[in-house]
Design a protein around this motif. Sequence first.
Motif, mmCIF file in Angstrom:
data_model
loop_
_atom_site.group_PDB
_atom_site.id
_atom_site.type_symbol
_atom_site.label_atom_id
_atom_site.label_comp_id
_atom_site.label_asym_id
_atom_site.label_seq_id
_atom_site.Cartn_x
_atom_site.Cartn_y
_atom_site.Cartn_z
ATOM 1 N N TYR A 231 21.914 35.403 -9.128
ATOM 2 C CA TYR A 231 21.870 35.121 -10.736
ATOM 3 C C TYR A 231 21.332 36.128 -11.338
ATOM 4 C CZ TYR A 231 18.179 32.687 -10.490
ATOM 5 O OH TYR A 231 16.720 32.209 -11.251
ATOM 6 N N ALA A 232 21.399 36.551 -12.388
ATOM 7 C CA ALA A 232 20.938 37.340 -14.122
ATOM 8 C C ALA A 232 21.070 35.951 -14.756
ATOM 9 C CB ALA A 232 20.750 38.703 -13.801
ATOM 10 N N GLU A 233 19.641 35.768 -16.261
ATOM 11 C CA GLU A 233 19.900 35.690 -16.653
ATOM 12 C C GLU A 233 18.815 36.673 -18.056
ATOM 13 O OE1 GLU A 233 18.799 31.352 -16.905
ATOM 14 O OE2 GLU A 233 17.730 31.515 -16.017
ATOM 15 N N GLY A 234 18.873 35.899 -19.255
ATOM 16 C CA GLY A 234 18.396 36.587 -20.415
ATOM 17 C C GLY A 234 19.062 38.008 -20.862
ATOM 18 N N PRO A 235 18.247 38.199 -21.407
ATOM 19 C CA PRO A 235 18.413 39.420 -22.877
ATOM 20 C C PRO A 235 18.923 40.399 -21.734
ATOM 21 C CG PRO A 235 16.221 39.256 -23.393
ATOM 22 C CD PRO A 235 16.779 37.942 -22.152
ATOM 23 N N LEU A 236 20.109 41.758 -22.136
ATOM 24 C CA LEU A 236 20.272 43.047 -21.245
ATOM 25 C C LEU A 236 18.825 44.369 -21.486
ATOM 26 C CD1 LEU A 236 21.535 44.437 -18.884
ATOM 27 C CD2 LEU A 236 22.890 44.625 -20.756
ATOM 28 N N GLY A 237 18.596 43.945 -22.784
ATOM 29 C CA GLY A 237 17.669 45.137 -23.119
ATOM 30 C C GLY A 237 18.165 46.118 -23.426
ATOM 31 N N THR A 238 18.607 47.354 -22.621
ATOM 32 C CA THR A 238 19.051 48.573 -22.727
ATOM 33 C C THR A 238 18.940 49.212 -21.654
ATOM 34 O OG1 THR A 238 17.004 49.952 -22.622
ATOM 35 C CG2 THR A 238 17.946 49.373 -25.520
ATOM 36 N N LEU A 239 18.862 48.260 -20.479
ATOM 37 C CA LEU A 239 18.704 48.365 -18.517
ATOM 38 C C LEU A 239 20.134 49.038 -18.518
ATOM 39 C CD1 LEU A 239 17.041 45.531 -17.029
ATOM 40 C CD2 LEU A 239 16.648 47.950 -16.926
ATOM 41 N N THR A 240 20.168 50.139 -17.790
ATOM 42 C CA THR A 240 22.056 51.084 -18.140
ATOM 43 C C THR A 240 21.624 51.731 -16.854
ATOM 44 O OG1 THR A 240 23.921 51.825 -18.558
ATOM 45 C CG2 THR A 240 21.661 52.891 -19.353
ATOM 46 N N GLY A 241 22.543 52.375 -16.586
ATOM 47 C CA GLY A 241 22.808 53.296 -15.149
ATOM 48 C C GLY A 241 23.933 54.176 -15.026
ATOM 49 N N THR A 242 23.731 55.335 -14.869
ATOM 50 C CA THR A 242 25.437 56.541 -14.573
ATOM 51 C C THR A 242 26.447 55.209 -14.209
ATOM 52 O OG1 THR A 242 24.895 57.068 -12.376
ATOM 53 C CG2 THR A 242 23.401 58.254 -13.983
ATOM 54 N N GLN A 243 26.474 54.153 -14.083
ATOM 55 C CA GLN A 243 27.359 53.972 -13.667
ATOM 56 C C GLN A 243 28.354 52.418 -14.225
ATOM 57 O OE1 GLN A 243 28.598 52.401 -9.414
ATOM 58 N NE2 GLN A 243 26.772 53.761 -8.388
ATOM 59 N N GLY A 244 26.648 52.235 -15.180
ATOM 60 C CA GLY A 244 27.229 51.153 -16.142
ATOM 61 C C GLY A 244 26.261 50.190 -16.111
ATOM 62 N N ALA A 245 25.934 49.378 -17.569
ATOM 63 C CA ALA A 245 24.891 48.460 -17.758
ATOM 64 C C ALA A 245 25.349 47.217 -16.555
ATOM 65 C CB ALA A 245 25.450 47.781 -18.736
ATOM 66 N N THR A 246 25.913 46.694 -16.143
ATOM 67 C CA THR A 246 26.105 45.330 -15.434
ATOM 68 C C THR A 246 27.223 45.470 -13.873
ATOM 69 O OG1 THR A 246 27.375 44.194 -16.856
ATOM 70 C CG2 THR A 246 25.107 44.007 -17.273
ATOM 71 N N PHE A 248 28.457 42.553 -11.256
ATOM 72 C CA PHE A 248 28.287 40.575 -10.711
ATOM 73 C C PHE A 248 29.860 40.847 -9.877
ATOM 74 C CE2 PHE A 248 25.444 41.224 -14.277
ATOM 75 C CZ PHE A 248 24.552 39.523 -13.775
ATOM 76 N N ASP A 249 29.763 40.433 -8.660
ATOM 77 C CA ASP A 249 31.009 40.213 -8.071
ATOM 78 C C ASP A 249 30.936 39.065 -8.143
ATOM 79 O OD1 ASP A 249 28.994 38.228 -6.121
ATOM 80 O OD2 ASP A 249 29.441 39.836 -3.838
ATOM 81 N N ASN A 250 32.040 38.370 -7.361
ATOM 82 C CA ASN A 250 32.575 36.720 -7.856
ATOM 83 C C ASN A 250 32.071 35.542 -6.896
ATOM 84 O OD1 ASN A 250 34.821 37.894 -9.808
ATOM 85 N ND2 ASN A 250 36.952 38.050 -7.684
ATOM 86 N N SER A 251 30.635 35.925 -6.403
ATOM 87 C CA SER A 251 30.023 35.246 -6.723
ATOM 88 C C SER A 251 29.037 34.856 -7.014
ATOM 89 C CB SER A 251 29.387 35.226 -4.955
ATOM 90 O OG SER A 251 28.819 36.679 -4.489
ATOM 91 N N CYS A 252 28.553 35.969 -7.694
ATOM 92 C CA CYS A 252 27.771 35.981 -9.011
ATOM 93 C C CYS A 252 27.206 35.193 -10.267
ATOM 94 C CB CYS A 252 26.985 37.387 -9.287
ATOM 95 S SG CYS A 252 25.803 38.240 -7.641
ATOM 96 N N VAL A 253 26.362 34.176 -11.270
ATOM 97 C CA VAL A 253 26.138 34.468 -11.926
ATOM 98 C C VAL A 253 26.180 34.315 -13.083
ATOM 99 C CG1 VAL A 253 25.270 32.026 -13.900
ATOM 100 C CG2 VAL A 253 26.147 31.507 -10.954
ATOM 101 N N ASN A 254 26.621 35.401 -13.957
ATOM 102 C CA ASN A 254 26.334 35.955 -15.117
ATOM 103 C C ASN A 254 25.505 35.561 -16.635
ATOM 104 O OD1 ASN A 254 25.842 37.371 -17.141
ATOM 105 N ND2 ASN A 254 28.152 39.163 -16.556
ATOM 106 N N ARG A 255 24.854 35.043 -16.605
ATOM 107 C CA ARG A 255 24.610 34.846 -17.980
ATOM 108 C C ARG A 255 23.332 35.804 -19.207
ATOM 109 N NH1 ARG A 255 22.465 27.890 -16.125
ATOM 110 N NH2 ARG A 255 24.360 28.235 -15.945
ATOM 111 N N LEU A 256 23.624 36.830 -18.752
ATOM 112 C CA LEU A 256 22.623 38.047 -19.388
ATOM 113 C C LEU A 256 23.366 37.578 -20.931
ATOM 114 C CD1 LEU A 256 23.178 40.784 -17.147
ATOM 115 C CD2 LEU A 256 21.315 39.808 -17.592
ATOM 116 N N SER A 257 22.583 37.894 -21.899
ATOM 117 C CA SER A 257 22.955 37.957 -23.449
ATOM 118 C C SER A 257 22.264 39.441 -23.781
ATOM 119 C CB SER A 257 21.870 37.202 -23.553
ATOM 120 O OG SER A 257 21.004 37.148 -24.091
ATOM 121 N N LEU A 258 22.786 39.979 -24.938
ATOM 122 C CA LEU A 258 22.291 40.897 -25.714
ATOM 123 C C LEU A 258 21.425 40.934 -26.485
ATOM 124 C CD1 LEU A 258 26.002 42.274 -26.772
ATOM 125 C CD2 LEU A 258 24.550 43.328 -24.825
ATOM 126 N N SER A 259 20.237 39.952 -25.962
ATOM 127 C CA SER A 259 19.881 39.125 -27.481
ATOM 128 C C SER A 259 18.508 38.567 -27.061
ATOM 129 C CB SER A 259 20.008 39.124 -28.837
ATOM 130 O OG SER A 259 20.803 37.884 -28.904
#
Length: 259
Positions: A231-246, A248-259
């Motif tokens: 899982y990941a939760e909290g603000p994404l900030g400007t984290l990124t990579g050449t393949q994209g920002a995020t 998540f496979d179907n087993s993960c919990v995505n609680r990211l926000s933009l702020s």
Amino acid sequence: MLVSGTCSENLAISSEVVRITLDGQGKAVIRAPGTTADAIFIRGKDITVKGFTLTGGRDGIHLSGAAAGASAIIDGNTIQRTGRYGIHLDGGSVGRIVNNRIENIANVGIDITENSHARIGFLLPSRPEPGPNAIRNNGSHGIAVSRGSGAWIANNTIADNRGSGVFVNRNSQADVVGNIINGNGGDGITASHNSGVNLRSEGTPLRQGPNQTDPTAKNAGFGIKCSIGGYAEGPLGTLTGTQGATEFDNSCVNRLSLS
């Protein structure tokens, strides 16, 4: 204990040793011979190691739990060109890691495993003064947290490592806030195998902003990648990579926000 000069040796601190400070005064150098012993191996408690340059050996500084676990403050050292890890905690050890340069290590810069815990980038939540580490150009991940371990990672520069900037794996957890995570060969942050990352600064005077990636120095994978029950939760900030920002496979919990 004040230390000066250049030594070619492996230093071991036994479990009976408590509350000592080894102070290299910013000048002492330990060049550990071989690759089977550590430059500094700690089983004692409340040990402080500061002001050294450490090169060679297996690990630069290795904390390994005896009956109740080793503990140390690691402050203001330069750790380079070791054969395995820059700093390694295992066996229920506890480390506070501030103001160090950890670079050109063969494997992981800081490795935390086997129910160990570390604060990386500050000493105490009630004393929020940052003590940023620079963790760069290492042969695998910048920081790895695994096998039931935990870490609180704040204020650091984690850049140009061949693996991920922060890798959290196998039933482990990390708070990752206020870091610069640039140019790593894997993801900025990876969480996998029932592990998670919290990206929100909360509950203490240690108030840090989101993690950042310079858009001109993206990580090679994703900003955050999660797999196999993580899982990941909290603000994404400007984290990124050449393949994209995020990702998540179907087993993960995505609680990211933009702020």
